[in-house]
Design a protein around this motif. Sequence first.
Motif, mmCIF file in Angstrom:
data_model
loop_
_atom_site.group_PDB
_atom_site.id
_atom_site.type_symbol
_atom_site.label_atom_id
_atom_site.label_comp_id
_atom_site.label_asym_id
_atom_site.label_seq_id
_atom_site.Cartn_x
_atom_site.Cartn_y
_atom_site.Cartn_z
ATOM 1 N N LEU A 6 32.939 26.595 31.727
ATOM 2 C CA LEU A 6 32.535 26.400 33.116
ATOM 3 C C LEU A 6 31.029 26.613 33.211
ATOM 4 N N VAL A 7 30.350 25.661 33.833
ATOM 5 C CA VAL A 7 28.901 25.732 34.029
ATOM 6 C C VAL A 7 28.670 26.011 35.508
ATOM 7 N N PHE A 8 28.143 27.197 35.814
ATOM 8 C CA PHE A 8 27.942 27.624 37.196
ATOM 9 C C PHE A 8 26.515 27.375 37.649
ATOM 10 N N TYR A 9 26.397 26.862 38.881
ATOM 11 C CA TYR A 9 25.091 26.603 39.465
ATOM 12 C C TYR A 9 25.105 27.122 40.891
ATOM 13 N N GLY A 33 32.213 17.830 22.449
ATOM 14 C CA GLY A 33 33.659 17.972 22.404
ATOM 15 C C GLY A 33 34.240 19.043 23.301
ATOM 16 N N ALA A 34 33.404 19.727 24.055
ATOM 17 C CA ALA A 34 33.904 20.769 24.965
ATOM 18 C C ALA A 34 34.459 20.138 26.240
ATOM 19 N N GLU A 35 35.390 20.838 26.864
ATOM 20 C CA GLU A 35 35.839 20.489 28.213
ATOM 21 C C GLU A 35 34.954 21.269 29.168
ATOM 22 N N ALA A 36 33.829 20.689 29.536
ATOM 23 C CA ALA A 36 32.856 21.375 30.400
ATOM 24 C C ALA A 36 32.999 20.870 31.826
ATOM 25 N N GLU A 37 32.907 21.798 32.765
ATOM 26 C CA GLU A 37 33.041 21.457 34.185
ATOM 27 C C GLU A 37 31.963 22.183 34.979
ATOM 28 N N LEU A 38 31.333 21.465 35.892
ATOM 29 C CA LEU A 38 30.334 22.051 36.776
ATOM 30 C C LEU A 38 31.022 22.743 37.940
ATOM 31 N N ILE A 39 30.655 23.989 38.180
ATOM 32 C CA ILE A 39 31.093 24.735 39.357
ATOM 33 C C ILE A 39 29.849 24.978 40.199
ATOM 34 N N ASP A 40 29.724 24.247 41.285
ATOM 35 C CA ASP A 40 28.569 24.305 42.173
ATOM 36 C C ASP A 40 28.911 25.247 43.330
ATOM 37 N N ALA A 41 28.218 26.373 43.390
ATOM 38 C CA ALA A 41 28.517 27.384 44.414
ATOM 39 C C ALA A 41 28.447 26.806 45.826
ATOM 40 N N GLY A 74 41.188 30.566 33.063
ATOM 41 C CA GLY A 74 41.531 29.582 32.047
ATOM 42 C C GLY A 74 40.384 29.175 31.146
ATOM 43 N N ALA A 75 39.181 29.629 31.439
ATOM 44 C CA ALA A 75 38.000 29.218 30.660
ATOM 45 C C ALA A 75 37.851 30.042 29.392
ATOM 46 N N ASP A 76 37.218 29.435 28.412
ATOM 47 C CA ASP A 76 36.887 30.132 27.161
ATOM 48 C C ASP A 76 35.494 30.736 27.199
ATOM 49 N N GLY A 77 34.624 30.208 28.030
ATOM 50 C CA GLY A 77 33.254 30.702 28.111
ATOM 51 C C GLY A 77 32.558 30.134 29.336
ATOM 52 N N PHE A 78 31.385 30.681 29.598
ATOM 53 C CA PHE A 78 30.663 30.341 30.818
ATOM 54 C C PHE A 78 29.184 30.095 30.530
#
Length: 196
Positions: A6-9, A33-41, A74-78
């Motif tokens: 999860l990529v937090f902004y 190859g990561a399942e990366a998703e943006l989480i925009d506050a 559910g995330a592996d890292g941030f």
Amino acid sequence: MADRILVFYGSYRSDRQGIRLAQYLVRALQARGAEAELIDAKAVGLPILDRMYKEYPKGEAPANLEQLAGKIRGADGFVFVTGEYNWGIQPGLKNLTDHFLEEWFWRPAAIASYSAGRLAGARAATAWHGTLSEMGMVVISSTIAVGGIGHALDAEANPTGESGASLEHAFPRFADDLAWWVEAARSQRAKAAPPY
């Protein structure tokens, strides 16, 4: 198994430049190859902290809070993408993180900072390091710092100019470091339950 990142902004400003850095990181992590998703506050829209997620009776948390709690668990890292406001951290991103606690535990976190100036948000990154550690995350040593954010990435989040070239140069080590810690934490969680 793809790493779930999860990529937090956290900027709420109208003319946000740092969102481009967050978008670049999501895309670059996905290319690896990561399942990366943006989480925009700003898009999540949590109120100023009154009650943490864990303080709601089961099933009574607001839907956006419940959904985000599930994604964090559910995330592996941030990755935390942070601008620097007056030598400090962005209130929007801090407010989002403070809604949770145990959900963050036992996973690695990486910090990518930015600013309009030449110090590239380094003071905010330093402040985040202690905050994320206190919240139960292992903060990786590799960081990304982008100065002159308004000229480092174009409107499509493609690196441009000298700052963009520096970003592209720094990203592989940053991503490798995060991936190593993601695997280490995942392997350890599979072997033994966390101590608390």
